[in-house]
Design a protein around this motif. Sequence first.
Motif, mmCIF file in Angstrom:
data_model
loop_
_atom_site.group_PDB
_atom_site.id
_atom_site.type_symbol
_atom_site.label_atom_id
_atom_site.label_comp_id
_atom_site.label_asym_id
_atom_site.label_seq_id
_atom_site.Cartn_x
_atom_site.Cartn_y
_atom_site.Cartn_z
ATOM 1 N N ALA A 295 0.887 -1.162 -0.016
ATOM 2 C CA ALA A 295 -0.028 0.089 -0.005
ATOM 3 C C ALA A 295 0.851 1.171 -0.032
ATOM 4 N N LYS A 296 0.401 2.228 -0.627
ATOM 5 C CA LYS A 296 1.340 3.560 -0.664
ATOM 6 C C LYS A 296 1.089 4.392 0.706
ATOM 7 N N THR A 297 -0.314 4.151 1.097
ATOM 8 C CA THR A 297 -0.568 4.753 2.521
ATOM 9 C C THR A 297 -1.614 3.718 3.186
ATOM 10 N N ILE A 298 -1.611 3.549 4.330
ATOM 11 C CA ILE A 298 -2.367 2.771 4.979
ATOM 12 C C ILE A 298 -2.786 2.993 6.178
ATOM 13 N N GLY A 299 -4.251 2.681 6.736
ATOM 14 C CA GLY A 299 -4.314 2.636 8.267
ATOM 15 C C GLY A 299 -4.126 1.799 9.183
ATOM 16 N N THR A 300 -5.153 0.623 9.218
ATOM 17 C CA THR A 300 -4.942 -0.313 9.900
ATOM 18 C C THR A 300 -4.733 -1.615 8.988
ATOM 19 N N ALA A 301 -3.787 -2.490 9.273
ATOM 20 C CA ALA A 301 -3.914 -3.702 8.348
ATOM 21 C C ALA A 301 -3.507 -4.773 9.364
ATOM 22 N N VAL A 302 -4.128 -5.968 8.963
ATOM 23 C CA VAL A 302 -3.902 -6.888 9.840
ATOM 24 C C VAL A 302 -3.727 -8.111 9.014
ATOM 25 N N THR A 303 -2.669 -9.047 9.130
ATOM 26 C CA THR A 303 -2.470 -10.108 8.448
ATOM 27 C C THR A 303 -2.719 -11.715 9.284
ATOM 28 N N GLY A 304 -2.604 -11.297 10.491
ATOM 29 C CA GLY A 304 -2.638 -12.589 11.363
ATOM 30 C C GLY A 304 -3.868 -13.125 11.703
ATOM 31 N N ASP A 305 -3.757 -14.494 12.126
ATOM 32 C CA ASP A 305 -5.028 -15.027 12.540
ATOM 33 C C ASP A 305 -5.410 -14.737 13.847
ATOM 34 N N ASN A 306 -6.904 -14.941 14.265
ATOM 35 C CA ASN A 306 -7.269 -14.485 15.484
ATOM 36 C C ASN A 306 -6.936 -13.232 16.004
ATOM 37 N N THR A 307 -6.812 -12.181 15.369
ATOM 38 C CA THR A 307 -6.515 -10.928 15.779
ATOM 39 C C THR A 307 -7.469 -10.108 16.154
ATOM 40 N N THR A 308 -7.566 -9.413 17.619
ATOM 41 C CA THR A 308 -8.542 -8.423 17.734
ATOM 42 C C THR A 308 -8.046 -6.933 17.793
ATOM 43 N N ILE A 309 -8.989 -6.110 17.153
ATOM 44 C CA ILE A 309 -8.247 -4.853 16.846
ATOM 45 C C ILE A 309 -9.246 -4.054 17.735
ATOM 46 N N ARG A 310 -8.752 -3.428 18.728
ATOM 47 C CA ARG A 310 -9.497 -2.173 19.552
ATOM 48 C C ARG A 310 -9.124 -0.939 19.288
ATOM 49 N N PRO A 311 -10.194 -0.066 19.335
ATOM 50 C CA PRO A 311 -10.259 1.248 19.073
ATOM 51 C C PRO A 311 -9.514 2.133 19.939
#
Length: 139
Positions: free
Chosen positions: A123-139
């Motif tokens: 990506a040229k620019t990116i916010g949040t990126a997740v590539t793992g398994d069973n990941t939890t993203i908290r604000p």
Amino acid sequence: MSAEIVQLLEQAGPYLTTAVSAYGVAVFTRAECAAADATANLGRRILQVVWRRHDAQGRAELEAAVHDAAEAPEDADAAAALRQQVKRALREDAELRAELARLLPALGETANVTASGERSIAAKTIGTAVTGDNTTIRP
């Protein structure tokens, strides 16, 4: 023909083609559309700038070229005729050349991004990126 005009046409070409494919002759009256991609919107803006700077005859000729290109998107001659209309306008109007140069992304402003490997992200620019398994993203 000046190198500046050739460069502007080469840069603008893909935007013009995409705008004509997306909007057809409505490209002159259509407002920016959030659903259309940035390429189509920039092409629409370019064609509107050229159209506004023409007199009635020039507008009719440009509209005819857009109509032909929209009716036959695979026709290289129709696309070339549209570019010829823009080229003529650029040759005759230095202010238009400057305005078009301001609209187009600066040369060298493009980014080449390569992703390599499992779960890679490019990506040229990116916010949040997740590539793992069973990941939890908290604000």
